[in-house]
Design an enzyme around this catalytic site. Structure first.
Site, PDB file in Angstrom:
ATOM      1  N   ASN A   1      -0.733   5.264   5.299  1.00  0.00           N
ATOM      2  CA  ASN A   1      -2.177   5.401   5.070  1.00  0.00           C
ATOM      3  C   ASN A   1      -2.609   6.791   4.617  1.00  0.00           C
ATOM      4  O   ASN A   1      -3.539   6.925   3.856  1.00  0.00           O
ATOM      5  CB  ASN A   1      -2.963   4.960   6.313  1.00  0.00           C
TER       6      ASN A   1
ATOM      7  N   GLU B   1       2.009   8.941  17.561  1.00  0.00           N
ATOM      8  CA  GLU B   1       0.621   8.916  17.080  1.00  0.00           C
ATOM      9  C   GLU B   1       0.371   7.484  16.650  1.00  0.00           C
ATOM     10  O   GLU B   1       0.813   7.070  15.582  1.00  0.00           O
ATOM     11  CB  GLU B   1       0.495   9.929  15.940  1.00  0.00           C
TER      12      GLU B   1
ATOM     13  N   CYS C   1      -6.308   5.973  11.356  1.00  0.00           N
ATOM     14  CA  CYS C   1      -6.214   5.644  12.782  1.00  0.00           C
ATOM     15  C   CYS C   1      -7.420   6.143  13.579  1.00  0.00           C
ATOM     16  O   CYS C   1      -7.753   5.570  14.615  1.00  0.00           O
ATOM     17  CB  CYS C   1      -4.924   6.195  13.361  1.00  0.00           C
TER      18      CYS C   1
ATOM     19  N   GLU D   1      -0.167  16.407  17.071  1.00  0.00           N
ATOM     20  CA  GLU D   1       0.382  16.771  15.767  1.00  0.00           C
ATOM     21  C   GLU D   1      -0.500  17.796  15.062  1.00  0.00           C
ATOM     22  O   GLU D   1      -0.573  17.816  13.845  1.00  0.00           O
ATOM     23  CB  GLU D   1       0.479  15.526  14.896  1.00  0.00           C
TER      24      GLU D   1
HETATM   25  P1  NAD Z   1       3.698  -1.072  11.227  1.00  0.00           P
HETATM   26  O1  NAD Z   1       3.627  -0.439  12.554  1.00  0.00           O
HETATM   27  O2  NAD Z   1       4.609  -2.234  11.054  1.00  0.00           O
HETATM   28  O3  NAD Z   1       4.125   0.037  10.191  1.00  0.00           O
HETATM   29  C1  NAD Z   1       3.602   1.338  10.253  1.00  0.00           C
HETATM   30  C2  NAD Z   1       4.687   2.269   9.747  1.00  0.00           C
HETATM   31  O4  NAD Z   1       5.771   2.220  10.638  1.00  0.00           O
HETATM   32  C3  NAD Z   1       5.216   1.841   8.392  1.00  0.00           C
HETATM   33  O5  NAD Z   1       5.341   2.971   7.575  1.00  0.00           O
HETATM   34  C4  NAD Z   1       6.555   1.211   8.695  1.00  0.00           C
HETATM   35  O6  NAD Z   1       7.475   1.482   7.664  1.00  0.00           O
HETATM   36  C5  NAD Z   1       6.971   1.926   9.967  1.00  0.00           C
HETATM   37  N1  NAD Z   1       7.792   1.080  10.833  1.00  0.00           N
HETATM   38  C6  NAD Z   1       7.636  -0.230  11.115  1.00  0.00           C
HETATM   39  N2  NAD Z   1       8.598  -0.661  11.955  1.00  0.00           N
HETATM   40  C7  NAD Z   1       9.382   0.426  12.209  1.00  0.00           C
HETATM   41  C8  NAD Z   1      10.537   0.637  13.002  1.00  0.00           C
HETATM   42  N3  NAD Z   1      11.091  -0.340  13.736  1.00  0.00           N
HETATM   43  N4  NAD Z   1      11.070   1.869  13.023  1.00  0.00           N
HETATM   44  C9  NAD Z   1      10.526   2.882  12.306  1.00  0.00           C
HETATM   45  N5  NAD Z   1       9.437   2.747  11.535  1.00  0.00           N
HETATM   46  C10 NAD Z   1       8.859   1.530  11.498  1.00  0.00           C
HETATM   47  O7  NAD Z   1       2.294  -1.436  10.735  1.00  0.00           O
HETATM   48  P2  NAD Z   1       1.690  -1.915   9.322  1.00  0.00           P
HETATM   49  O8  NAD Z   1       1.797  -3.390   9.084  1.00  0.00           O
HETATM   50  O9  NAD Z   1       2.130  -1.043   8.219  1.00  0.00           O
HETATM   51  O10 NAD Z   1       0.233  -1.663   9.719  1.00  0.00           O
HETATM   52  C11 NAD Z   1      -0.274  -2.471  10.774  1.00  0.00           C
HETATM   53  C12 NAD Z   1      -0.965  -1.665  11.787  1.00  0.00           C
HETATM   54  O11 NAD Z   1      -0.317  -0.448  12.090  1.00  0.00           O
HETATM   55  C13 NAD Z   1      -2.323  -1.247  11.340  1.00  0.00           C
HETATM   56  O12 NAD Z   1      -3.225  -2.265  11.573  1.00  0.00           O
HETATM   57  C14 NAD Z   1      -2.586  -0.106  12.206  1.00  0.00           C
HETATM   58  O13 NAD Z   1      -3.010  -0.607  13.441  1.00  0.00           O
HETATM   59  C15 NAD Z   1      -1.268   0.510  12.475  1.00  0.00           C
HETATM   60  N6  NAD Z   1      -1.065   1.755  11.713  1.00  0.00           N
HETATM   61  C16 NAD Z   1      -1.408   2.900  12.334  1.00  0.00           C
HETATM   62  C17 NAD Z   1      -1.274   4.081  11.649  1.00  0.00           C
HETATM   63  C18 NAD Z   1      -1.654   5.378  12.287  1.00  0.00           C
HETATM   64  O14 NAD Z   1      -1.989   6.313  11.580  1.00  0.00           O
HETATM   65  N7  NAD Z   1      -1.586   5.497  13.602  1.00  0.00           N
HETATM   66  C19 NAD Z   1      -0.780   4.091  10.346  1.00  0.00           C
HETATM   67  C20 NAD Z   1      -0.423   2.880   9.762  1.00  0.00           C
HETATM   68  C21 NAD Z   1      -0.563   1.709  10.466  1.00  0.00           C
END
Ligand code: NAD
Length: 476
Positions: A150, A248, A282, A456
């Site tokens: 994001n 985070e 987030c 962070e």
């Molecule tokens: P997700 O948690 O599946 O993915 C978020 C990130 O984590 C991606 O870049 C993905 O490549 C990575 N990831 C996923 N599984 C992983 C693993 N097992 N090991 C290491 N990295 C991994 O989520 P998404 O479908 O991309 O987004 C869904 C939700 O995630 C959103 O609705 C939001 O709630 C949350 N999100 C939060 C943030 C934040 O800044 N905290 C950022 C992106 C998404």
């Protein structure tokens, strides 16, 4: 950059002979390029390179480290247009926002570069006569870092800046959905003179990469930005090796608009942050609680602002809201709206996907959203705004604290007493009162409860990469 998406391991750019996945432009759904996946051997090599580089990088003076980190920041600024253009294409966010983000990410690097010079230890008077007792701050070691899609410049720079300034090295896995921005940052570091192996970039199947890297003996710390669900999984993996971890995670930031707030100013202020990156942030203002007496006026002002925003491909200079980053977000927005309206909420504006090519969803304001609607309980991460009325401060604080999240919170009030009450009772990592700027390089950025732990930003962000070592010495 999109023709040349690579891994960056031990100073080498690698892409030949690797499995790849398509990189999709969320505004057109066209394939932009191919993202190479690291093999198990690549990951092993990256971790070993980070370990070898750590043995020298930790002894490089803080001044020299700062010179290189700030050098990379300067190159990012010099390359602003190209980096921002690619960031917009791969993430969907408006080009004006992309430029602001790249400049902000460079500021984060500069801040860490300077703060690294101040990683002071301390001297503690000893109980042993004649002994000298000092606490040294040492870098934790090579880190495995995982960033989401994001804010593809900001999140990697928070992780890289903190680690490098402290004397740590890292293997970073940015999102496969936004690889070009992270690679441009790595290129800036290479060109600024960063020694090989200090920063390594890998892509692949996220779960495979994290399980391998976190289990690798050389890795000493983990950092993750993403959903709470994945964060919990990585925390379990890290626990097996008793590794330090910074998490985070998700949030569902409550916004409290009190009866004495300047409603028009509040609507403008909160809309600016709500629609940054189409709400895919987030700390995005996310659950709106508006006092009964000002509710209708707030909804009217906020809806007017929302409906006037230009939803267009991010590369248009006048785009306010670009495509959502991926199809998952589009589906999620449709589900939130459908669920809320089926439970009695009213759509004030927006509500449906725009067109059928590209992941465009308009600002969507929902009023009278009941507690049972998923939009009130699950992280929205998009341009949907559920609004509820409230009548007592006690009641609204209880609601704000009712979810397992605790990342950001916002309140609008002209009463010092209400502000003080909210400050002391809201369970959150960051609170903005009468504004929403809670994310500067010098302030701690992190959450409580299931929004994660560790910071962070700020001095806390540097501390996350340092470990104290007590040395107590008698002179003989
Ligand atoms: P997700 O948690 O599946 O993915 C978020 C990130 O984590 C991606 O870049 C993905 O490549 C990575 N990831 C996923 N599984 C992983 C693993 N097992 N090991 C290491 N990295 C991994 O989520 P998404 O479908 O991309 O987004 C869904 C939700 O995630 C959103 O609705 C939001 O709630 C949350 N999100 C939060 C943030 C934040 O800044 N905290 C950022 C992106 C998404």
């Amino acid at each position: 950059m999109f023709d040349n998406l690579s891994l960056f391991i031990d100073g080498e750019w690698i892409k030949e002979g690797r499995r790849t996945e398509d990189l999709i432009d969320p505004a057109t759904e066209a394939v932009l390029g191919q993202v190479p996946h690291a093999t198990a051997e690549d990951l092993d090599r990256a971790a070993k390179a980070a370990h070898r580089a750590f043995l020298t990088w930790k002894n490089v003076s803080a001044l020299e480290r700062a010179r290189i980190i700030s050098g990379a920041a300067a190159l990012m600024r010099a390359r602003l247009d190209a980096i921002a253009w690619n960031l917009t294409l791969e993430s969907g966010k408006p080009i004006r926002e992309a430029r602001t983000e790249v400049m902000f990410a460079a500021d984060i690097l500069d801040w860490y570069a300077e703060e690294g010079k101040r990683a002071y230890g301390r001297q503690i008077p000893s109980r042993l006569p004649g002994a000298m007792q000092v606490v040294l701050k040492e870098p934790v070691g090579p880190c495995a870092s995982f960033a989401a899609w994001n804010v593809p410049a900001t999140t990697p720079c928070r992780k890289i800046g903190g680690a490098l300034a402290a004397g740590c090295t890292l293997v970073l896995k940015p999102s496969e959905e936004t690889p070009a921005t992270a690679l441009a940052i790595a290129k800036a570091f290479e060109d600024a003179g960063l020694p090989a192996g200090v920063l390594n970039i890998v892509f692949g199947v996220p779960a495979e990469i994290s399980s391998q890297l976190i289990a690798t003996a050389e890795i000493r710390k983990v950092s993750f930005t993403g959903s709470t669900e994945v964060g919990k999984h990585l925390a379990r993996l890290a626990a097996d090796r008793v590794l330090r971890i910074t998490l985070e995670l998700g949030g569902h930031a409550p916004v409290i608009v009190a009866e004495d707030a300047d409603v028009e100013k509040a609507a403008k202020s909160v809309a600016t942050n709500k629609y940054r990156n189409a709400g895919q942030i987030c700390i995005s203002p996310s659950r709106f609680f508006v006092h009964d007496r000002v509710h209708d006026s707030f909804v009217r002002h906020f809806t007017e602002i929302s409906a006037a925003l230009q939803v267009k491909p991010g590369i248009d200079e006048d785009s306010d809201i670009g495509a959502l980053a991926n199809k998952r977000r589009l589906d999620a927005m449709e589900a939130f709206v459908e669920d809320a309206t089926s439970k009695g909420a009213t759509i004030e504006c927006g509500g449906r996907r725009l067109g059928n090519l590209g992941f465009f969803f308009p600002p969507t304001v929902l009023s009278d959203v009941p507690d049972t609607a998923s939009a009130m309980t699950e992280e929205i991460f998009g341009p949907v705004v559920p609004i509820q009325r409230f009548d007592t401060l006690d009641g609204v604080i209880e609601k704000a604290n009712a979810l397992p999240y605790g990342l950001a919170a916002y309140a609008y009030t002209s009463s010092q007493k209400t502000a003080a009450e909210i400050s002391s009772r809201i369970e959150t990592g960051m609170l903005g009162i009468n504004h929403t700027v809670v994310f500067t390089p010098e302030t701690p950025f992190g959450g409580v409860k299931e929004s994660g732990y560790g910071s962070e930003g700020g001095i806390e962000g540097l501390e996350a990469y340092l470990t104290p070592k007590l040395v107590s010495q008698l002179a003989w």
